[in-house]
Design an enzyme around this catalytic site. Structure first.
Site, PDB file in Angstrom:
ATOM      1  N   ASP A   1       0.866  -1.193  -0.060  1.00  0.00           N
ATOM      2  CA  ASP A   1      -0.023   0.030   0.039  1.00  0.00           C
ATOM      3  C   ASP A   1       0.856   1.086   0.312  1.00  0.00           C
ATOM      4  OD1 ASP A   1      -2.081   1.927   0.451  1.00  0.00           O
ATOM      5  OD2 ASP A   1      -2.877   0.600   2.307  1.00  0.00           O
TER       6      ASP A   1
ATOM      7  N   GLY B   1      -5.147   3.675  -8.195  1.00  0.00           N
ATOM      8  CA  GLY B   1      -5.325   3.928  -9.446  1.00  0.00           C
ATOM      9  C   GLY B   1      -4.399   4.934 -10.119  1.00  0.00           C
ATOM     10  N   TRP B   2      -3.512   5.323  -9.171  1.00  0.00           N
ATOM     11  CA  TRP B   2      -2.662   6.780  -9.593  1.00  0.00           C
ATOM     12  C   TRP B   2      -2.052   6.436 -10.943  1.00  0.00           C
ATOM     13  CZ3 TRP B   2      -0.607   8.833  -4.420  1.00  0.00           C
ATOM     14  CH2 TRP B   2      -1.717   9.456  -3.473  1.00  0.00           C
TER      15      TRP B   2
ATOM     16  N   ASP C   1     -10.506   4.145  -1.345  1.00  0.00           N
ATOM     17  CA  ASP C   1     -11.012   3.150  -0.686  1.00  0.00           C
ATOM     18  C   ASP C   1     -12.619   3.075  -0.846  1.00  0.00           C
ATOM     19  OD1 ASP C   1      -8.571   2.912   0.330  1.00  0.00           O
ATOM     20  OD2 ASP C   1      -9.076   3.080   2.469  1.00  0.00           O
TER      21      ASP C   1
HETATM   22  C1  GLA Z   1      -5.583   2.061   2.786  1.00  0.00           C
HETATM   23  C2  GLA Z   1      -6.048   1.126   1.709  1.00  0.00           C
HETATM   24  C3  GLA Z   1      -7.056   0.268   2.552  1.00  0.00           C
HETATM   25  C4  GLA Z   1      -6.593  -0.036   3.800  1.00  0.00           C
HETATM   26  C5  GLA Z   1      -5.961   0.910   4.786  1.00  0.00           C
HETATM   27  C6  GLA Z   1      -5.167   0.320   5.902  1.00  0.00           C
HETATM   28  O1  GLA Z   1      -6.262   3.140   2.993  1.00  0.00           O
HETATM   29  O2  GLA Z   1      -6.491   1.717   0.582  1.00  0.00           O
HETATM   30  O3  GLA Z   1      -7.655  -0.600   1.784  1.00  0.00           O
HETATM   31  O4  GLA Z   1      -5.339  -1.221   3.562  1.00  0.00           O
HETATM   32  O5  GLA Z   1      -5.104   1.690   4.062  1.00  0.00           O
HETATM   33  O6  GLA Z   1      -4.623   1.225   6.614  1.00  0.00           O
END
Ligand code: GLA
Length: 515
Positions: free
Chosen positions: A276, A315-316, A336
């Site tokens: 992430d 998606g950046w 999200d």
């Molecule tokens: C980001 C991701 C989520 C999740 C949180 C966890 O927002 O896009 O799917 O993994 O971090 O902190």
């Protein structure tokens, strides 16, 4: 964060425009123990402002800044967005402080952004025009060589299926809940329907030990034992990290420890990684994102363990164009999801269009995890969620509490006829054929070509139930009198030789398989 470190960028105080020239800070209470500090460093020449606007994680160069008496304005541009996202600020100077209002005219706010903001009061902390970034902004990595795509790892021939802790548990996930979820995934029949990966999301991480090895926090006393337990149930297990110094929830990230972390996860027995971006923006430039992702892909492969690699960078930078080349088996396409019709329908219907060219066996668009069973949508809406994700050939990662699953949730997640559409071996992402009606309330016909036949989704996004008609010719079915199956009613449709008309509930779907 208060301790400021000189970074080498220094302007002289400009005579005659000393009022706004200088270094200014706004401080607000953060979510943790640290305050949120935003710093503006302005250099004024005539009516022109140059300088920097910096949060704890990011520094933006000021573009097109102007001052007129006590009023001033400037823009910053975020190169991680495509096209770059422009933020606009307006301020009013009053002695040794100014008020700043954020205006965001174009597009949605950035990920995590709160939209237009203000006014915030900034106080002068120095008359010098000196930019001191926080320690988090310093980079220690080597420059990457020019990006070269790597060959596919050969995994995820169909979209990954399983469960992830984030949507329901967020920071409350722990060893016990993961074990109980694994038990429930087996006893509910989810495993046998294909939900194989049990994925721990953010908040498992502890500090690094003296050798730099990542440890777990008190919620996860023994990851190896947990992975062994999940494997003993005939399931696989996934973990989470990111290329930055910190994860989105502020835990230890993999920056500078990529191979070491991959080795640790492989030794623990992990089979899936969600990686992430989050604070990686503080240490990488936009043009380095591909390489930062590829670095972990290589590290995972070096372990010799088969590990599905999930990119999460919202998606950046047109990730579909390079996600597979960076070694990804799937990549998020949006910010999200949340457990609401508005979020799910916007992501599923509106934000996936034209991404289908990037999906196929081994490399999938990921419109984010399922919210089915979390209570924010109706059963009808959750059926739409499941149908749309399957037509999109999306990863199916349930995000509910599988221990307490009522029949109406089970009937959706365990509809094997719909799962078969998602998991079809041809691996084609479906597309919209047609939409009618006002924006956000449209009646939409979608199709997904299958190894044998076509899946058709008749979706009603409007507030009233509505009849919908689909002609087989418009979804690419050429045979006369095809075999038609209603995948939610679990019955064959008869008397529909060339077209079919059916009532579709508001926010609902009729999903068909036509052969
Ligand atoms: C980001 C991701 C989520 C999740 C949180 C966890 O927002 O896009 O799917 O993994 O971090 O902190």
């Amino acid at each position: 964060m208060r301790r400021l470190v000189f970074c080498g960028l220094m302007f002289a105080v400009f005579a005659g425009a000393a009022d706004l020239s200088g270094t200014w800070q706004n401080e607000t209470q953060g979510r943790g123990s640290q305050p949120n500090i935003t710093t503006c460093v302005f250099k004024v020449e005539g009516s022109k402002i140059t300088g920097t606007y910096a949060t704890a994680q990011r520094a933006f160069t000021i573009e097109t800044g102007t001052v007129d008496g006590s009023a001033f304005s400037f823009q910053t541009s975020d190169g991680f967005q495509t096209p770059p996202r422009i933020a606009e600020y307006k301020g009013t100077l009053n002695g040794d402080q100014f008020e700043l209002t954020t205006v965001m005219p174009a597009g949605a706010p950035a990920r995590g952004g709160r939209g237009p903001q203000g006014p915030r009061v900034f106080k002068r902390i120095s008359a010098d025009v000196v930019f001191h970034p926080s320690p988090e902004l310093t980079r220690t990595h080597q420059e990457f060589p020019p990006f070269q795509p790597i060959a596919p790892n050969g995994y995820a021939k169909t979209p990954p299926m399983g469960w992830n802790s984030w949507n329901k548990f967020a920071g409350r996930v722990d060893d016990k809940s993961v074990r109980e979820m694994a038990d429930a995934i087996v006893s509910s029949g989810m495993r046998d329907a294909g939900y194989i990966y049990v994925n721990i999301d953010d908040t498992w991480e502890g500090p690094r030990d003296k050798d730099g090895n990542i440890t777990t926090n008190e919620k996860f006393p023994n990851m190896k034992a947990l992975a062994d337990y999940v494997h003993s149930k005939g399931l696989k297990i996934g973990i989470y990290s990111g290329p930055g110094r910190k994860t989105c929830a502020g835990f230890e990230g993999s920056y500078g420890h990529e191979q070491q972390d991959a080795n640790t996860w492989a030794a623990w027995g992990f089979d899936y990684l969600k990686y992430d971006w989050c604070s990686a923006t503080a240490v990488y430039r936009p043009d380095e994102m591909k390489s930062a992702y590829e670095k972990m892909a290589v590290a995972l492969r070096n372990t010799g363990r088969p590990i599905i690699y999930s990119l999460c960078q919202y998606g950046w930078l047109n990730v579909g164009e390079w996600g597979a080349g960076a070694g990804g088996n799937l990549w998020r396409t949006t910010g999200d999801i949340n457990d609401s019709w508005r979020s799910m329908s916007s992501i599923g219907f509106d934000q996936q269009v034209s991404r289908e060219v990037f999906a196929g066996p081994g490399h999938w668009n990921d419109p984010d995890m399922l919210e089915i069973g979390n209570g924010g949508m109706t059963t009808t809406e959750y059926r739409t969620h499941m149908s749309l994700w399957s037509i999109l050939a999306a990863p199916l990662l349930a995000g509910h509490d599988a221990r307490t699953m009522p029949d109406f949730t089970r009937d959706i997640l365990l509809n094997t006829e719909v799962i078969a559409i998602d998991q079809d071996p041809a691996g084609v992402q479906g597309t919209r054929v047609r939409k009618d009606g006002p924006d956000g309330q449209t009646l939409e016909v979608w199709k997904k070509p299958l190894a044998k036949g076509v899946a058709v989704g008749l979706f009603n996004r409007g507030p009233e139930n509505a009849p919908m008609t689909v002609k087989w010719s418009e979804v690419g079915v050429t045979s006369a009198n095809p075999k038609v199956r209603d995948l939610w009613a679990h019955r064959d449709v008869t008397n529909a030789p060339a077209e079919y008309t059916v009532n579709v509930p508001s926010h609902g779907v009729v999903m068909l398989r036509v052969e």
